[in-house]
Design a protein around this motif. Structure first.
Motif, PDB file in Angstrom:
ATOM      1  N   GLY A 128       0.819  -1.217   0.000  1.00  0.00           N
ATOM      2  CA  GLY A 128       0.000   0.000   0.000  1.00  0.00           C
ATOM      3  C   GLY A 128       0.843   1.253   0.000  1.00  0.00           C
ATOM      4  O   GLY A 128       0.547   2.228  -0.704  1.00  0.00           O
ATOM      5  N   LYS A 129       1.932   1.233   0.798  1.00  0.00           N
ATOM      6  CA  LYS A 129       2.837   2.389   0.826  1.00  0.00           C
ATOM      7  C   LYS A 129       3.455   2.620  -0.550  1.00  0.00           C
ATOM      8  O   LYS A 129       3.521   3.753  -1.042  1.00  0.00           O
ATOM      9  CB  LYS A 129       3.952   2.159   1.852  1.00  0.00           C
ATOM     10  CG  LYS A 129       3.553   2.397   3.297  1.00  0.00           C
ATOM     11  CD  LYS A 129       4.768   2.190   4.188  1.00  0.00           C
ATOM     12  CE  LYS A 129       4.426   2.434   5.647  1.00  0.00           C
ATOM     13  NZ  LYS A 129       5.605   2.211   6.510  1.00  0.00           N
ATOM     14  N   ALA A 184       2.384   1.666  -3.517  1.00  0.00           N
ATOM     15  CA  ALA A 184       1.392   2.156  -4.481  1.00  0.00           C
ATOM     16  C   ALA A 184       1.075   3.622  -4.242  1.00  0.00           C
ATOM     17  O   ALA A 184       0.967   4.414  -5.194  1.00  0.00           O
ATOM     18  CB  ALA A 184       0.122   1.311  -4.376  1.00  0.00           C
ATOM     19  N   SER A 185       0.946   4.002  -2.975  1.00  0.00           N
ATOM     20  CA  SER A 185       0.628   5.401  -2.652  1.00  0.00           C
ATOM     21  C   SER A 185       1.755   6.331  -3.062  1.00  0.00           C
ATOM     22  O   SER A 185       1.529   7.412  -3.623  1.00  0.00           O
ATOM     23  CB  SER A 185       0.345   5.538  -1.149  1.00  0.00           C
ATOM     24  OG  SER A 185      -0.726   4.719  -0.754  1.00  0.00           O
ATOM     25  N   ALA A 200       1.929   6.624  -6.918  1.00  0.00           N
ATOM     26  CA  ALA A 200       0.832   7.467  -7.409  1.00  0.00           C
ATOM     27  C   ALA A 200       1.057   8.920  -7.029  1.00  0.00           C
ATOM     28  O   ALA A 200       0.859   9.840  -7.846  1.00  0.00           O
ATOM     29  CB  ALA A 200      -0.495   6.970  -6.835  1.00  0.00           C
ATOM     30  N   PHE A 201       1.507   9.139  -5.804  1.00  0.00           N
ATOM     31  CA  PHE A 201       1.700  10.504  -5.312  1.00  0.00           C
ATOM     32  C   PHE A 201       2.802  11.216  -6.088  1.00  0.00           C
ATOM     33  O   PHE A 201       2.633  12.362  -6.543  1.00  0.00           O
ATOM     34  CB  PHE A 201       2.046  10.449  -3.826  1.00  0.00           C
ATOM     35  CG  PHE A 201       1.642  11.667  -3.068  1.00  0.00           C
ATOM     36  CD1 PHE A 201       0.339  11.834  -2.655  1.00  0.00           C
ATOM     37  CD2 PHE A 201       2.564  12.655  -2.771  1.00  0.00           C
ATOM     38  CE1 PHE A 201      -0.047  12.958  -1.944  1.00  0.00           C
ATOM     39  CE2 PHE A 201       2.194  13.781  -2.076  1.00  0.00           C
ATOM     40  CZ  PHE A 201       0.873  13.937  -1.651  1.00  0.00           C
ATOM     41  N   VAL A 251      -4.166  15.065   1.987  1.00  0.00           N
ATOM     42  CA  VAL A 251      -3.907  13.738   2.552  1.00  0.00           C
ATOM     43  C   VAL A 251      -3.760  13.827   4.075  1.00  0.00           C
ATOM     44  O   VAL A 251      -4.262  12.970   4.823  1.00  0.00           O
ATOM     45  CB  VAL A 251      -2.649  13.124   1.914  1.00  0.00           C
ATOM     46  CG1 VAL A 251      -2.295  11.805   2.592  1.00  0.00           C
ATOM     47  CG2 VAL A 251      -2.863  12.901   0.423  1.00  0.00           C
ATOM     48  N   ILE A 277      -6.996   2.250   1.828  1.00  0.00           N
ATOM     49  CA  ILE A 277      -5.833   2.842   1.157  1.00  0.00           C
ATOM     50  C   ILE A 277      -6.181   3.157  -0.292  1.00  0.00           C
ATOM     51  O   ILE A 277      -5.793   4.201  -0.832  1.00  0.00           O
ATOM     52  CB  ILE A 277      -4.630   1.880   1.241  1.00  0.00           C
ATOM     53  CG1 ILE A 277      -4.160   1.749   2.696  1.00  0.00           C
ATOM     54  CG2 ILE A 277      -3.479   2.377   0.365  1.00  0.00           C
ATOM     55  CD1 ILE A 277      -3.007   0.781   2.890  1.00  0.00           C
ATOM     56  N   ALA A 278      -6.944   2.257  -0.924  1.00  0.00           N
ATOM     57  CA  ALA A 278      -7.395   2.521  -2.293  1.00  0.00           C
ATOM     58  C   ALA A 278      -8.249   3.780  -2.343  1.00  0.00           C
ATOM     59  O   ALA A 278      -8.169   4.573  -3.292  1.00  0.00           O
ATOM     60  CB  ALA A 278      -8.179   1.323  -2.820  1.00  0.00           C
ATOM     61  N   ILE A 298      -5.895   6.761  -2.287  1.00  0.00           N
ATOM     62  CA  ILE A 298      -5.260   6.963  -3.584  1.00  0.00           C
ATOM     63  C   ILE A 298      -6.248   7.575  -4.578  1.00  0.00           C
ATOM     64  O   ILE A 298      -5.898   8.474  -5.357  1.00  0.00           O
ATOM     65  CB  ILE A 298      -4.698   5.625  -4.113  1.00  0.00           C
ATOM     66  CG1 ILE A 298      -3.597   5.113  -3.176  1.00  0.00           C
ATOM     67  CG2 ILE A 298      -4.165   5.780  -5.529  1.00  0.00           C
ATOM     68  CD1 ILE A 298      -3.077   3.737  -3.534  1.00  0.00           C
ATOM     69  N   ILE A 322      -6.530  11.233  -4.029  1.00  0.00           N
ATOM     70  CA  ILE A 322      -5.459  12.021  -4.652  1.00  0.00           C
ATOM     71  C   ILE A 322      -5.848  12.393  -6.076  1.00  0.00           C
ATOM     72  O   ILE A 322      -5.697  13.543  -6.509  1.00  0.00           O
ATOM     73  CB  ILE A 322      -4.134  11.218  -4.627  1.00  0.00           C
ATOM     74  CG1 ILE A 322      -3.677  10.991  -3.179  1.00  0.00           C
ATOM     75  CG2 ILE A 322      -3.051  11.946  -5.429  1.00  0.00           C
ATOM     76  CD1 ILE A 322      -2.473  10.077  -3.057  1.00  0.00           C
TER      77      ILE A 322
END
Length: 554
Positions: free
Chosen positions: A393-394, A396-397, A400-401, A427, A446-447, A450, A453
């Protein structure tokens, strides 16, 4: 619209500052969690070890310490789905009517003849009388024993139906009482399971009813599903103890052979009770919400023969004295004995509503599960899997970020930098809100972050593209910025409101991870609208007021 009043600037800055401050503990999750655990031990009066004392000093008491709770898929733990045999309770409820029916018909023996119980189907009570011609009188006598159904949906209904089958009288629970019994059985099961899980000290378990007769139990941090199943099977400790005195001083010395116990319904009050119980929960057969002689909500309870005999002797000798109903070392009620209570049955009266009497009955019966439970599904999720989920999750975040940050800077230059700062604040505010309400973060959550964002960037893109169009149309810099925000406002609100409606529906009809996704998405929509419309506008307005550019390039 580029001229912000001072109060509005201060309010926007204050909201953003609060978001950052309340989100900050999540950057030091382990340290804050250990400090919170140590602080909880201090509040119970326990002595801290050197490690716990060091953990307590690891995070200042004056700083915010609320954390986002990690769900089962992130922390690891156990998952159980159990089915409660609600129909099995019907036979026990019907069995409880037999002594009353026997006594009522026994008093009419000259009319109805002999009274004998015969074998019947599960969930029904069959009584054969010697004189079949007296069946109408027998039915009327037994019907007089029925009581109103205590529920919000069963108004006017009685708790059992009685019919004639030849020379046999057949008693069954009414449909309204079955519905009420099912609901009380599920409430009791949920209450027992929740109390057992809470005693284990686990963080943010998910215990909720699914459908008519199923319960979902998810406990992060517990070793295995077998351990959770054993934990649920424990029995609550219920007892009826003589009251020595009532006090508001938590430091009262109870004396030898006594206990000082807190009151559940009266915070700040304590009871000194004798350690020796008159009767215990093991001798309690049933407790049901009812009404007293004045029509006020009350609770009827019933002991087995042994408990009834001891309870009857005690009440006969202590009329006018209070006695405490103790559940897990807490006094849930302390009624005064009004009269001798023979036969092992009694009634608890007070300033109850229907909900209060139902809740008290649930607590009284919380010594054991009211019905058998069958495990339909069980899973154990190891902490390694949860750790892997967090890392994934971290990653992916972060990807994406960073991709969004780079795109915004390349596409919009300085305005993209403003959007990125607002995105970071967005965030932070999402995590601040989740921490404040104690929400549980799962992988779907978490999705949702994201997705937030992307939603936040989408609002900024609408504004910036609109500003570009106004500049191409020959507007000046100030007018182009104002028109950009004004004309993009309706599109931003439309897109976010429709998404918010979807999030609300997901939360209303979903459960578990689906709700987690809906919560983070809903919070993200609110914060993204705030940052896109107010925060970026404040930054642009502040920059424009200082630079006063003659031309503008977005």
């Amino acid at each position: 619209m580029l001229n912000f009043p001072s109060w509005k600037k201060g309010l926007i800055v204050l909201i953003c500052l609060c978001g950052v401050i309340f989100a900050m503990p999540n950057l030091f999750f382990s340290r804050v969690e250990q400090a919170n655990d140590a602080r909880a031990l201090v509040e119970t009066g326990a002595t801290l070890t050197d490690e716990q004392a060091a953990a307590l000093d690891g995070w200042p008491a004056w700083a915010p310490s609320s954390l986002v709770n990690l769900g089962l898929d992130l922390r690891g733990g156990a998952h159980l789905l159990v089915e409660v045999d609600v129909e099995g309770v019907y036979a026990e409820r019907v069995e409880g009517y037999w002594p009353e029916v026997r006594d009522a018909l026994g008093a009419m023996r000259d009319t109805v003849g002999t009274v004998r119980r015969v074998e019947g189907a599960p969930g029904e009570l069959r009584v054969r009388i010697g004189n079949a011609e007296a069946m109408p009188q027998a039915l009327a006598a037994v019907e007089d024993l029925s009581r109103p159904v205590v529920s919000l949906t069963g108004a006017g209904a009685r708790d059992f139906d009685v019919t004639a089958d030849g020379d046999e009288l057949v008693l069954t629970l009414s449909e309204a009482e079955q519905i009420a019994t099912d609901d009380r059985t599920m409430q009791q099961s949920l209450e027992i399971i929740r109390r057992r899980v809470d005693e284990a000290g686990t963080r943010e378990p998910t215990i909720q009813r699914q459908g008519a007769d199923r319960i979902l139990v998810q406990v992060p941090g517990i070793g295995s599903a077998e351990e959770l199943l054993a934990l649920i099977g424990q029995t609550a400790k219920l007892s009826f103890n003589p009251v020595v005195q009532r006090t508001s001083d938590p430091d009262t010395r109870p004396g030898i052979g006594n206990l000082l116990l807190p009151s559940v319904d009266e915070p700040g009050s304590y009871y000194v009770v004798e350690k020796r119980a008159v009767v215990t929960g093991e001798e309690l057969v049933d407790a049901q919400p009812s009404f007293d002689q004045n029509g006020a909500p009350a609770v009827n309870f019933r002991f087995n023969p042994s408990g009834g005999r001891k309870f009857g002797q005690y009440t006969a000798q202590n009329i006018g004295s209070p006695f405490a109903i103790v559940l897990d070392e807490e006094v849930i009620s302390a009624p005064v004995i009004q009269s001798h209570i023979p036969g092992g049955t009694g009634i608890i009266t007070g300033q109850f509503t229907v909900e209060d009497s139902t809740r008290l009955a649930v607590l009284l019966r919380a010594g054991a599960l009211p019905a058998e439970i069958q495990v339909l599904e069980q899973r154990t999720i190891g902490p390694e899997l949860g750790k892997d989920s967090i890392e994934a999750g971290k990653l992916a975040s972060i990807i994406a970020f960073v991709a969004v940050l780079i795109f915004m800077i390349l596409a919009y230059g300085l305005f993209g930098v403003f959007a990125n700062v607002a995105l970071l604040l967005n965030v932070a505010m999402v995590f601040a809100l989740l921490s404040t309400i104690g929400a549980t973060l799962t992988l779907p959550g978490i999705a949702g972050i994201i997705l937030t964002i992307g939603m936040a960037v989408d609002a900024n893109v609408l504004v910036f593209e609109r500003i570009r169009e106004e500049l191409k149309a020959g507007r000046g810099p100030a007018r182009a910025i104002e028109q950009g925000y004004e004309k993009a406002f309706s599109a931003i609100i439309d897109a976010n409101v429709t998404t918010l409606i979807a999030a609300v529906i997901l939360f209303a009809v979903g459960s578990g991870p689906v709700r987690g996704f809906a919560v983070t998405l809903g919070f993200g929509i609110v914060t993204s609208v705030f940052t896109a419309i107010w925060v970026t506008r404040l930054m642009i307005a502040t920059w424009f007021a200082r630079r006063r550019p003659k031309t503008l390039t977005v």
